[in-house]
Design a protein around this motif. Structure first.
Motif, short mmCIF file in Angstrom:
data_model
loop_
_atom_site.label_atom_id
_atom_site.label_comp_id
_atom_site.label_asym_id
_atom_site.label_seq_id
_atom_site.Cartn_x
_atom_site.Cartn_y
_atom_site.Cartn_z
N ASP A 37 0.68 -1.20 -0.06
CA ASP A 37 -0.03 0.02 -0.08
C ASP A 37 0.86 1.23 0.16
O ASP A 37 1.60 1.46 1.13
CB ASP A 37 -0.87 -0.03 1.38
N MET A 39 0.48 4.13 0.56
CA MET A 39 0.17 5.29 1.45
C MET A 39 0.81 4.95 2.83
O MET A 39 0.61 5.53 3.67
CB MET A 39 -1.43 5.40 1.55
N ASP A 40 1.23 3.85 2.83
CA ASP A 40 2.00 3.42 4.02
C ASP A 40 3.40 4.23 4.09
O ASP A 40 4.08 4.08 5.14
CB ASP A 40 2.49 1.97 4.19
N THR A 42 6.19 7.55 3.58
CA THR A 42 6.25 8.88 3.29
C THR A 42 6.70 9.10 1.97
O THR A 42 7.30 8.23 1.07
CB THR A 42 7.26 9.48 4.18
N SER A 59 -3.04 16.12 -2.69
CA SER A 59 -3.77 15.57 -1.46
C SER A 59 -5.40 16.28 -1.77
O SER A 59 -5.19 17.33 -2.21
CB SER A 59 -3.25 16.07 -0.12
N ALA A 61 -9.31 16.05 0.61
CA ALA A 61 -9.72 15.47 1.86
C ALA A 61 -10.84 14.24 1.48
O ALA A 61 -10.97 13.60 2.42
CB ALA A 61 -10.87 16.60 2.42
N VAL A 63 -10.07 11.74 -0.65
CA VAL A 63 -9.35 10.48 -0.84
C VAL A 63 -8.12 10.33 0.24
O VAL A 63 -7.50 11.44 0.39
CB VAL A 63 -9.13 10.34 -2.40
N SER A 64 -7.56 9.09 0.53
CA SER A 64 -6.43 9.16 1.09
C SER A 64 -5.17 8.83 0.20
O SER A 64 -3.81 8.87 0.80
CB SER A 64 -6.34 7.83 2.07
N TYR A 65 -5.19 9.00 -1.06
CA TYR A 65 -3.94 8.66 -2.00
C TYR A 65 -3.21 10.25 -2.06
O TYR A 65 -3.72 11.42 -2.02
CB TYR A 65 -4.50 8.41 -3.53
N ARG A 66 -1.94 9.88 -2.30
CA ARG A 66 -1.06 11.02 -2.01
C ARG A 66 -0.07 11.13 -3.04
O ARG A 66 0.50 12.11 -3.48
CB ARG A 66 -0.12 11.30 -0.77
N THR A 146 -12.03 14.91 -7.61
CA THR A 146 -11.55 14.84 -6.12
C THR A 146 -10.18 15.23 -5.82
O THR A 146 -9.89 15.82 -4.74
CB THR A 146 -11.85 13.30 -5.75
N THR A 193 -3.57 2.03 -5.80
CA THR A 193 -4.41 2.14 -4.78
C THR A 193 -4.46 0.86 -4.21
O THR A 193 -4.51 0.87 -2.81
CB THR A 193 -6.05 2.03 -5.05
#
Length: 217
Positions: A37, A39-40, A42, A59, A61, A63-66, A146, A193
């Motif tokens: 994942d 997103m785990d 930095t 970024s 709000a 979605v969590s994808y960065r 998004t 994702t």
């Protein structure tokens, strides 16, 4: 064969004494080899672990994808012997392109190449067993924004299984589109994702004189 009328399934011979289906053959032929994942990590951790092209941190709000890029090359994943490999991945595409000549391409090789921006030569492709395993045009979708700049974001995914007798793999994901280099077309990038690799060992039906006979071992 003829034994089927006189022997229980999985046995053969004059007195049905030879077992041809053993516990080795009955076990689950597939096992998870890798899951990741993005997103785990930095930004710094991810850029050390993965080779990224045109990286961009985005970024929102909703979605969590960065972590976004135009190309992502995984670390080299080792998993021992196998006959096939299954790769599953989800894609989130920001500022999707409206061009027909656009989409996602996935390549695999025994090891990752030194630079994701530099293609292998024909000799290197042969040496590293590089091959294209997935190509898809991502339909243009507008109105759902998004994280991009208003051109539409979309999801897609892949689930493939390919013959792969090697003990390691590196997976190269990339998008292509004329919009990538155009500043007025938003941030045409993608992220993963999810990403998982499953190693499988299936018995071969090939005879001993067939090039694939090693799969019977």
């Amino acid at each position: 064969g003829g034994d089927c009328s006189v022997c229980t399934y999985g046995w053969r011979g004059e007195d049905c004494e030879e077992q041809i289906i053993t516990q080795k053959h009955m076990r689950d032929p597939c096992a998870p080899a890798h899951f990741e994942d993005l997103m785990d990590f930095t930004t710094d951790e991810l850029r050390v672990r993965w080779d990224l092209l045109d990286y961009m941190f985005l970024s929102a709000a909703a979605v969590s994808y960065r972590h976004f890029a135009t190309a992502m090359q995984s670390p080299t994943i080792s998993f021992g012997s196998s006959s096939h490999i299954r790769i599953r991945a989800g894609f989130f595409i920001a500022d999707a392109s409206e061009h027909r000549d656009s989409g996602i391409e996935v390549r695999i090789a025994k090891v990752r190449r030194p630079n994701v921006a530099v293609a292998r030569t024909l000799q290197e492709q042969s040496r590293d067993a590089e091959r294209v395993v997935y190509v898809k045009h991502i339909p243009y979708l507008t109105g759902v924004n998004t994280i991009g700049e208003g051109r539409g974001d979309t999801f897609d995914e892949m689930d493939i299984m390919v013959k792969w007798p090697h003990s390691s793999i590196a997976v190269d994901f990339r998008i292509w589109s004329p919009d990538i280099k155009r500043q007025d077309k938003g941030h045409h990038r993608f992220t993963l994702t999810y990403f998982t690799v499953v190693s499988c060992s299936y018995p071969s039906q090939a005879g001993l004189d067939h090039p694939d006979a090693y799969l019977n071992e």
